[in-house]
Structures are given as structure tokens and as C-alpha cells.
Design a protein around this motif. Structure first.
Motif, PDB file in Angstrom:
ATOM      1  N   LEU A 169      15.771  91.526 -13.944  1.00 50.99           N
ATOM      2  CA  LEU A 169      14.657  91.128 -13.085  1.00 50.99           C
ATOM      3  C   LEU A 169      13.370  91.014 -13.899  1.00 50.99           C
ATOM      4  O   LEU A 169      12.604  90.066 -13.734  1.00 50.99           O
ATOM      5  CB  LEU A 169      14.479  92.123 -11.939  1.00 50.99           C
ATOM      6  CG  LEU A 169      13.338  91.826 -10.963  1.00 50.99           C
ATOM      7  CD1 LEU A 169      13.573  90.499 -10.254  1.00 50.99           C
ATOM      8  CD2 LEU A 169      13.191  92.960  -9.972  1.00 50.99           C
ATOM      9  N   GLY A 170      13.132  91.968 -14.794  1.00 50.22           N
ATOM     10  CA  GLY A 170      11.949  91.911 -15.648  1.00 50.22           C
ATOM     11  C   GLY A 170      11.942  90.687 -16.543  1.00 50.22           C
ATOM     12  O   GLY A 170      10.914  90.029 -16.699  1.00 50.22           O
ATOM     13  N   ILE A 171      13.078  90.357 -17.110  1.00 45.87           N
ATOM     14  CA  ILE A 171      13.184  89.159 -17.953  1.00 45.87           C
ATOM     15  C   ILE A 171      12.962  87.906 -17.112  1.00 45.87           C
ATOM     16  O   ILE A 171      12.275  86.975 -17.522  1.00 45.87           O
ATOM     17  CB  ILE A 171      14.551  89.125 -18.665  1.00 45.87           C
ATOM     18  CG1 ILE A 171      14.630  90.253 -19.697  1.00 45.87           C
ATOM     19  CG2 ILE A 171      14.798  87.768 -19.322  1.00 45.87           C
ATOM     20  CD1 ILE A 171      16.014  90.493 -20.257  1.00 45.87           C
ATOM     21  N   ALA A 172      13.529  87.873 -15.907  1.00 48.79           N
ATOM     22  CA  ALA A 172      13.373  86.715 -15.021  1.00 48.79           C
ATOM     23  C   ALA A 172      11.912  86.491 -14.654  1.00 48.79           C
ATOM     24  O   ALA A 172      11.473  85.345 -14.518  1.00 48.79           O
ATOM     25  CB  ALA A 172      14.209  86.901 -13.763  1.00 48.79           C
ATOM     26  N   ARG A 173      11.158  87.566 -14.512  1.00 50.51           N
ATOM     27  CA  ARG A 173       9.738  87.437 -14.161  1.00 50.51           C
ATOM     28  C   ARG A 173       8.946  86.754 -15.272  1.00 50.51           C
ATOM     29  O   ARG A 173       7.871  86.219 -15.024  1.00 50.51           O
ATOM     30  CB  ARG A 173       9.125  88.803 -13.860  1.00 50.51           C
ATOM     31  CG  ARG A 173       9.678  89.451 -12.625  1.00 50.51           C
ATOM     32  CD  ARG A 173       9.223  88.706 -11.400  1.00 50.51           C
ATOM     33  NE  ARG A 173       9.797  89.309 -10.206  1.00 50.51           N
ATOM     34  CZ  ARG A 173      10.097  88.631  -9.137  1.00 50.51           C
ATOM     35  NH1 ARG A 173       9.878  87.335  -9.080  1.00 50.51           N
ATOM     36  NH2 ARG A 173      10.623  89.226  -8.097  1.00 50.51           N
ATOM     37  N   LEU A 174       9.465  86.749 -16.490  1.00 48.50           N
ATOM     38  CA  LEU A 174       8.806  86.078 -17.609  1.00 48.50           C
ATOM     39  C   LEU A 174       9.162  84.595 -17.689  1.00 48.50           C
ATOM     40  O   LEU A 174       8.499  83.836 -18.386  1.00 48.50           O
ATOM     41  CB  LEU A 174       9.177  86.763 -18.923  1.00 48.50           C
ATOM     42  CG  LEU A 174       8.808  88.250 -19.031  1.00 48.50           C
ATOM     43  CD1 LEU A 174       9.378  88.820 -20.328  1.00 48.50           C
ATOM     44  CD2 LEU A 174       7.310  88.443 -18.954  1.00 48.50           C
ATOM     45  N   ALA A 175      10.204  84.184 -16.980  1.00 43.77           N
ATOM     46  CA  ALA A 175      10.667  82.792 -17.010  1.00 43.77           C
ATOM     47  C   ALA A 175       9.765  81.915 -16.151  1.00 43.77           C
ATOM     48  O   ALA A 175       9.054  82.404 -15.269  1.00 43.77           O
ATOM     49  CB  ALA A 175      12.103  82.725 -16.491  1.00 43.77           C
ATOM     50  N   PRO A 176       9.800  80.581 -16.395  1.00 39.24           N
ATOM     51  CA  PRO A 176       9.036  79.682 -15.518  1.00 39.24           C
ATOM     52  C   PRO A 176       9.482  79.866 -14.069  1.00 39.24           C
ATOM     53  O   PRO A 176      10.659  79.953 -13.772  1.00 39.24           O
ATOM     54  CB  PRO A 176       9.421  78.284 -16.033  1.00 39.24           C
ATOM     55  CG  PRO A 176       9.876  78.504 -17.432  1.00 39.24           C
ATOM     56  CD  PRO A 176      10.489  79.879 -17.458  1.00 39.24           C
ATOM     57  N   GLY A 177       8.513  79.960 -13.164  1.00 41.43           N
ATOM     58  CA  GLY A 177       8.830  80.189 -11.765  1.00 41.43           C
ATOM     59  C   GLY A 177       8.984  81.655 -11.432  1.00 41.43           C
ATOM     60  O   GLY A 177       9.289  82.013 -10.302  1.00 41.43           O
ATOM     61  N   ALA A 178       8.805  82.539 -12.403  1.00 43.60           N
ATOM     62  CA  ALA A 178       8.880  83.996 -12.226  1.00 43.60           C
ATOM     63  C   ALA A 178      10.167  84.443 -11.562  1.00 43.60           C
ATOM     64  O   ALA A 178      10.182  85.348 -10.746  1.00 43.60           O
ATOM     65  CB  ALA A 178       7.663  84.496 -11.459  1.00 43.60           C
ATOM     66  N   GLY A 179      11.270  83.801 -11.887  1.00 43.60           N
ATOM     67  CA  GLY A 179      12.560  84.200 -11.344  1.00 43.60           C
ATOM     68  C   GLY A 179      12.839  83.660  -9.956  1.00 43.60           C
ATOM     69  O   GLY A 179      13.884  83.939  -9.371  1.00 43.60           O
ATOM     70  N   GLU A 180      11.926  82.886  -9.408  1.00 43.10           N
ATOM     71  CA  GLU A 180      12.094  82.331  -8.061  1.00 43.10           C
ATOM     72  C   GLU A 180      12.507  80.866  -8.111  1.00 43.10           C
ATOM     73  O   GLU A 180      12.625  80.226  -7.074  1.00 43.10           O
ATOM     74  CB  GLU A 180      10.781  82.461  -7.270  1.00 43.10           C
ATOM     75  CG  GLU A 180      10.298  83.877  -7.097  1.00 43.10           C
ATOM     76  CD  GLU A 180      11.258  84.725  -6.272  1.00 43.10           C
ATOM     77  OE1 GLU A 180      11.866  84.199  -5.326  1.00 43.10           O
ATOM     78  OE2 GLU A 180      11.405  85.913  -6.591  1.00 43.10           O
ATOM     79  N   GLY A 181      12.700  80.328  -9.277  1.00 44.39           N
ATOM     80  CA  GLY A 181      13.025  78.911  -9.414  1.00 44.39           C
ATOM     81  C   GLY A 181      11.757  78.097  -9.605  1.00 44.39           C
ATOM     82  O   GLY A 181      10.669  78.521  -9.232  1.00 44.39           O
ATOM     83  N   GLN A 182      11.897  76.935 -10.197  1.00 45.38           N
ATOM     84  CA  GLN A 182      10.754  76.063 -10.426  1.00 45.38           C
ATOM     85  C   GLN A 182      10.646  75.083  -9.262  1.00 45.38           C
ATOM     86  O   GLN A 182      11.417  74.134  -9.173  1.00 45.38           O
ATOM     87  CB  GLN A 182      10.918  75.297 -11.731  1.00 45.38           C
ATOM     88  CG  GLN A 182      10.841  76.171 -12.957  1.00 45.38           C
ATOM     89  CD  GLN A 182      11.093  75.352 -14.205  1.00 45.38           C
ATOM     90  OE1 GLN A 182      12.193  74.883 -14.434  1.00 45.38           O
ATOM     91  NE2 GLN A 182      10.058  75.184 -15.006  1.00 45.38           N
ATOM     92  N   THR A 183       9.690  75.322  -8.384  1.00 42.48           N
ATOM     93  CA  THR A 183       9.504  74.412  -7.257  1.00 42.48           C
ATOM     94  C   THR A 183       8.603  73.262  -7.667  1.00 42.48           C
ATOM     95  O   THR A 183       7.719  73.419  -8.515  1.00 42.48           O
ATOM     96  CB  THR A 183       8.887  75.136  -6.048  1.00 42.48           C
ATOM     97  OG1 THR A 183       7.634  75.696  -6.437  1.00 42.48           O
ATOM     98  CG2 THR A 183       9.803  76.227  -5.524  1.00 42.48           C
ATOM     99  N   LEU A 184       8.832  72.125  -7.065  1.00 46.72           N
ATOM    100  CA  LEU A 184       7.978  70.961  -7.268  1.00 46.72           C
ATOM    101  C   LEU A 184       7.313  70.652  -5.935  1.00 46.72           C
ATOM    102  O   LEU A 184       7.960  70.675  -4.887  1.00 46.72           O
ATOM    103  CB  LEU A 184       8.791  69.764  -7.754  1.00 46.72           C
ATOM    104  CG  LEU A 184       9.460  69.941  -9.118  1.00 46.72           C
ATOM    105  CD1 LEU A 184      10.305  68.731  -9.467  1.00 46.72           C
ATOM    106  CD2 LEU A 184       8.420  70.176 -10.202  1.00 46.72           C
ATOM    107  N   SER A 185       6.022  70.376  -5.998  1.00 47.62           N
ATOM    108  CA  SER A 185       5.248  70.145  -4.777  1.00 47.62           C
ATOM    109  C   SER A 185       4.616  68.774  -4.782  1.00 47.62           C
ATOM    110  O   SER A 185       4.372  68.187  -5.831  1.00 47.62           O
ATOM    111  CB  SER A 185       4.133  71.193  -4.652  1.00 47.62           C
ATOM    112  OG  SER A 185       4.663  72.480  -4.620  1.00 47.62           O
TER     113      SER A 185
END
Length: 190
Positions: free
Chosen positions: A27-43
Motif C-alpha cells: 500500500l505504501g509503495i502504491a501511494r507513490l505511484a501515479p494516481g496514488a494507488g487509485e488508478g490514473q483517472t482521466l477527466s
């Protein structure tokens, strides 16, 4: 009794390690990824329209179409087809996809259609196409949107992501990002 105590302590340590510490580290590593582990949303206009790393269905003819999905683009059930290339049902499905593509893209020959536009990926959720898979659709979109094909080719070139470090993997185009850029370049006429 000594072996039982050692086994119990080892079991408890492994439960803490595997069920608590490891998930927290991931989870800590995912928080460093783009989108903070929630996926990269496009708006668009402040409204989320999709996820950058998940394929989506684009059925309207004035948009670039995605790769087919064996799971109907349902991220909860990521999977490929379990049918072999020699399976008659699978062959009929691929043939139907080819016929539909040729009907929607007059002037394109069957040999020009990349396999990625006819077959689902292993996950069923591939968000990308090769530049070739996108460029074969340019004439249809240019005609329907009333924009020069050369402008669309330049847009595809602009949206093409190079292989990692210039040599790992193929060049690719994210279809959702491309369609969002297409709407900016040539808005749909209402």
C-alpha cells in the motif's frame, strides 16, 4: 510442548508478516505511484471519463475504437478468451469482427486490419493499440468529423508513446487519451 510453542510462534509471526506488514508495504509503495494507488483517472470538464490503464468500449463511429474485450470491458473480471484459434466459434467471432470493421471502414482491405482489432488481449482490458491499429481507422474518422486525415495522423503521432527506454516493448497509443485529444482537435458537430 516445546515444538508446539515454536510452531505457534512461527505461525503468528508469519500471519503478522504476510497479513499485516506485507500489505502495508505494498500500500505504501502504491501511494507513490501515479494516481496514488487509485488508478490514473482521466477527466474532461472536471468529470472523470475513464481510467488511463483500462480499456473502454468506443462504439460510436466518429471515435477511434479500442481492442475487443473478452470480458466486455469489466475490470472486475479481467480475463482472456479460453477458446483456441482453431475453435469454430472463435473463428466465427473474429470473422464477424472483421466484417464489422470492414463495413465501418470502407476502402480498408482485410489484409490491412491488424489482429489486435479482431482479437481480445489476455486481460480483456488492454487500453492501448499499436499506431498501425489506430491509423487504419483514420479515414473513417476524418470523413465523419470533417477533418483532414493528415491532421489526424499528426494527432496519432503526438499521442504515440515510445517503447520504454526506447527499446522495451512496442510503441503504443492509449485510445481513451487519443479520443479525448480528438474531441479537442475536432469537436463533434451536433
Amino acid at each position: 510442548m516445546k515444538l508446539f510453542r515454536q510452531s505457534l510462534i512461527l505461525t503468528l509471526l508469519l500471519i503478522v508478516l504476510c497479513s499485516v506488514l506485507y500489505p502495508l508495504a505494498i500500500l505504501g509503495i502504491a501511494r507513490l505511484a501515479p494516481g496514488a494507488g487509485e488508478g490514473q483517472t482521466l477527466s474532461r470538464h472536471g468529470r472523470v471519463v475513464g481510467y488511463a490503464r483500462l480499456g473502454q468500449r468506443f462504439q460510436r463511429p466518429e471515435y477511434f475504437h479500442s481492442r475487443p474485450s473478452a470480458v466486455d470491458y469489466n475490470a472486475a473480471g479481467s480475463a482472456g478468451s479460453n477458446k483456441a484459434p482453431s475453435n469454430p466459434e472463435y473463428q466465427a467471432l473474429v470473422r464477424a469482427r472483421l466484417d464489422t470493421f470492414l463495413r465501418q471502414n470502407p476502402g480498408v482491405q482485410a489484409a490491412e486490419v491488424p489482429a489486435e482489432l479482431l482479437t481480445a488481449s489476455g486481460s480483456g482490458l488492454d487500453p492501448d493499440l499499436s499506431p498501425r491499429g489506430v491509423l487504419v481507422q483514420v479515414a473513417r474518422i476524418a470523413r465523419l468529423r470533417g477533418v483532414e486525415a493528415e491532421k489526424l495522423r499528426a494527432l496519432v503521432q503526438q499521442q504515440t508513446e515510445s517503447p520504454l527506454l526506447g527499446l522495451l516493448g512496442p510503441a503504443r497509443v492509449n485510445v481513451l487519451r487519443l479520443n479525448l485529444a480528438l474531441d479537442e482537435l475536432a469537436p463533434l458537430r451536433r
